[in-house]
Scaffold this motif. Structure first.
Motif, short mmCIF file in Angstrom:
data_model
loop_
_atom_site.label_atom_id
_atom_site.label_comp_id
_atom_site.label_asym_id
_atom_site.label_seq_id
_atom_site.Cartn_x
_atom_site.Cartn_y
_atom_site.Cartn_z
N UNK A 75 52.51 21.62 35.21
CA UNK A 75 53.24 20.37 34.99
C UNK A 75 52.28 19.18 34.92
N UNK A 76 51.13 19.28 35.56
CA UNK A 76 50.16 18.18 35.63
C UNK A 76 48.99 18.33 34.65
N UNK A 77 49.00 19.37 33.85
CA UNK A 77 47.87 19.63 32.97
C UNK A 77 47.60 18.47 32.00
N UNK A 78 48.63 17.97 31.35
CA UNK A 78 48.44 16.86 30.40
C UNK A 78 47.91 15.62 31.11
N UNK A 79 48.42 15.36 32.32
CA UNK A 79 47.95 14.20 33.08
C UNK A 79 46.49 14.36 33.49
N UNK A 80 46.12 15.56 33.91
CA UNK A 80 44.72 15.80 34.30
C UNK A 80 43.79 15.63 33.10
N UNK A 81 44.18 16.17 31.96
CA UNK A 81 43.37 16.02 30.74
C UNK A 81 43.24 14.55 30.38
N UNK A 82 44.34 13.82 30.46
CA UNK A 82 44.31 12.38 30.16
C UNK A 82 43.38 11.64 31.12
N UNK A 83 43.43 11.98 32.39
CA UNK A 83 42.55 11.33 33.38
C UNK A 83 41.09 11.61 33.06
N UNK A 84 40.78 12.85 32.71
CA UNK A 84 39.40 13.20 32.36
C UNK A 84 38.95 12.36 31.17
N UNK A 85 39.77 12.32 30.13
CA UNK A 85 39.41 11.59 28.91
C UNK A 85 39.24 10.09 29.17
N UNK A 86 40.21 9.50 29.84
CA UNK A 86 40.15 8.05 30.04
C UNK A 86 39.06 7.64 31.02
N UNK A 87 38.84 8.44 32.04
CA UNK A 87 37.75 8.11 32.98
C UNK A 87 36.40 8.20 32.29
#
Length: 137
Positions: A75-87
């Protein structure tokens, strides 16, 4: 090092994150379409490598059983990927990055605990109902 509750960062995680940050920085200096496409592929691959390098409960996301991953983190995969990219795109320092990821993983853990608590409560009620039925006979 920040006070992490769940994420167990590895040396490789830090190195991959630094490399991804440098790819975002380097992208600004290449103008050709081919170079930009190559950088885009590299950034995507490094993002996935970072995601796979996350260790929680002494288990890598990469080697975690599919059922376990689905139950706890999908459920959190897209959020984790987004965090990696934006950070990495914004060159957030590594310590802050892992704290952000740890906070998101904490959210996944709290969600899992809530569902486990719900299951326990339902089981208790069912056992009480069965016991009441047996006493009523």
């Amino acid at each position: 090092m920040p006070n992490l509750r769940y994420l167990e960062p590895t040396e490789l995680l830090e190195k991959i994150y630094a490399t991804l940050c440098s790819e975002y920085e380097d992208a600004q200096h290449y103008e050709s379409q081919q170079d930009q496409e190559e950088i885009k592929v590299t950034k995507k691959r490094l993002t996935k490598k970072i995601f796979n390098e996350f260790v929680v409960d002494e288990e890598y996301f990469l080697t975690m059983k599919n059922e376990t991953f689905k139950e706890r983190y999908q459920l959190y995969e897209a959020d984790l990927i987004r965090m990696i990219q934006e950070c990495s795109e914004n060159r957030i320092d590594y310590e802050t990055f892992i704290q952000i990821i740890d906070d998101l993983i904490a959210s996944a853990k709290f969600r899992l605990q809530a569902f486990e608590q719900l299951s326990d409560e339902i089981q208790k009620l069912q056992e009480e109902d069965e016991q009441d039925e047996e006493e009523g006979e």
